[in-house]
Design a protein around this motif. Structure first.
Motif, mmCIF file in Angstrom:
data_model
loop_
_atom_site.group_PDB
_atom_site.id
_atom_site.type_symbol
_atom_site.label_atom_id
_atom_site.label_comp_id
_atom_site.label_asym_id
_atom_site.label_seq_id
_atom_site.Cartn_x
_atom_site.Cartn_y
_atom_site.Cartn_z
ATOM 1 N N UNK A 137 -12.115 12.254 -91.331
ATOM 2 C CA UNK A 137 -11.846 13.692 -91.390
ATOM 3 C C UNK A 137 -11.335 14.182 -92.746
ATOM 4 N N UNK A 138 -10.626 13.321 -93.452
ATOM 5 C CA UNK A 138 -9.969 13.774 -94.688
ATOM 6 C C UNK A 138 -10.956 14.160 -95.779
ATOM 7 N N UNK A 150 -5.975 20.410 -96.048
ATOM 8 C CA UNK A 150 -7.105 21.270 -96.336
ATOM 9 C C UNK A 150 -7.726 21.003 -97.695
ATOM 10 N N UNK A 151 -8.824 21.708 -97.931
ATOM 11 C CA UNK A 151 -9.539 21.593 -99.195
ATOM 12 C C UNK A 151 -10.264 22.910 -99.436
ATOM 13 N N UNK A 204 -5.851 21.499 -91.389
ATOM 14 C CA UNK A 204 -5.604 21.289 -89.967
ATOM 15 C C UNK A 204 -4.113 21.184 -89.662
ATOM 16 N N UNK A 205 -3.328 20.775 -90.633
ATOM 17 C CA UNK A 205 -1.879 20.721 -90.433
ATOM 18 C C UNK A 205 -1.311 22.120 -90.226
ATOM 19 N N UNK A 215 -19.978 30.300 -95.740
ATOM 20 C CA UNK A 215 -20.316 29.665 -94.476
ATOM 21 C C UNK A 215 -19.657 28.285 -94.430
ATOM 22 N N UNK A 216 -18.912 28.038 -93.370
ATOM 23 C CA UNK A 216 -18.304 26.721 -93.162
ATOM 24 C C UNK A 216 -18.883 26.124 -91.896
#
Length: 162
Positions: free
Chosen positions: A61-62, A71-72, A78-79, A106-107
């Motif tokens: 996931x990272x 995040x990025x 997500x934290x 768009x994600x």
């Protein structure tokens, strides 16, 4: 990113009190609503599932969501977003994926329902991210972990088809 604003998808912000472990089933902890949660001992030892979640999160996931769920530029922290996401919504998004379009961007969260390295450890990833979201788990690898329960070994063997 904001969670989808769909009636029934909005939950009250999670916190340490709501996430408190009230039930233990062979080293797997649950909150008062029956959702998986974490358990930290006074000496810093984390339950096996939180430790496993840390490992699984950082293996799959990272890459998009950043180390420790911060995040990025590509995917949300997500934290942070986990504070307002309930357990069923988390399961659904990870299993089925999701597409968000907004602000000219768009994600796409790919579906991981067929990836046993993620799907077999969804509860583990959830409890790790929940611990991060409510401020119970600091960044980095947990320094101490509980032993892997027999139930976790049996489930892993069954889910992975070994």
């Amino acid at each position: 990113m904001f969670p989808l604003l769909i009636p029934g998808n909005i939950t009250a912000a999670d916190d340490k009190q709501k996430a408190a472990a009230v039930k233990d089933e062979d080293g797997k902890y649950f909150d008062s609503e029956g959702n998986p949660t974490f358990k930290f001992q006074n000496d810093g030892t984390v339950d096996w599932y939180t430790f496993s979640g840390y490992r699984r999160y950082h293996s799959d996931c990272h890459v998009c969501h950043g180390p420790d769920g911060v995040g990025s530029s590509y995917a949300p922290a997500l934290a942070t977003t986990m504070k307002n996401m309930d357990y069923p919504t988390f399961l659904s998004i990870v299993a089925e994926g999701r597409k968000n379009v907004g602000g000219g961007k768009e994600n796409v969260m790919p579906a991981f329902g067929d990836n046993k390295n993620v799907y077999c450890y969804l509860d583990d990833i959830y409890v790790y991210l929940r611990a991060r979201a409510v401020g119970a788990a600091p960044r980095g690898r947990p320094p101490k972990k509980a032993d892997k329960p027999e139930a976790a070994k049996a489930y892993e063997t069954s889910c992975m088809g070994e």
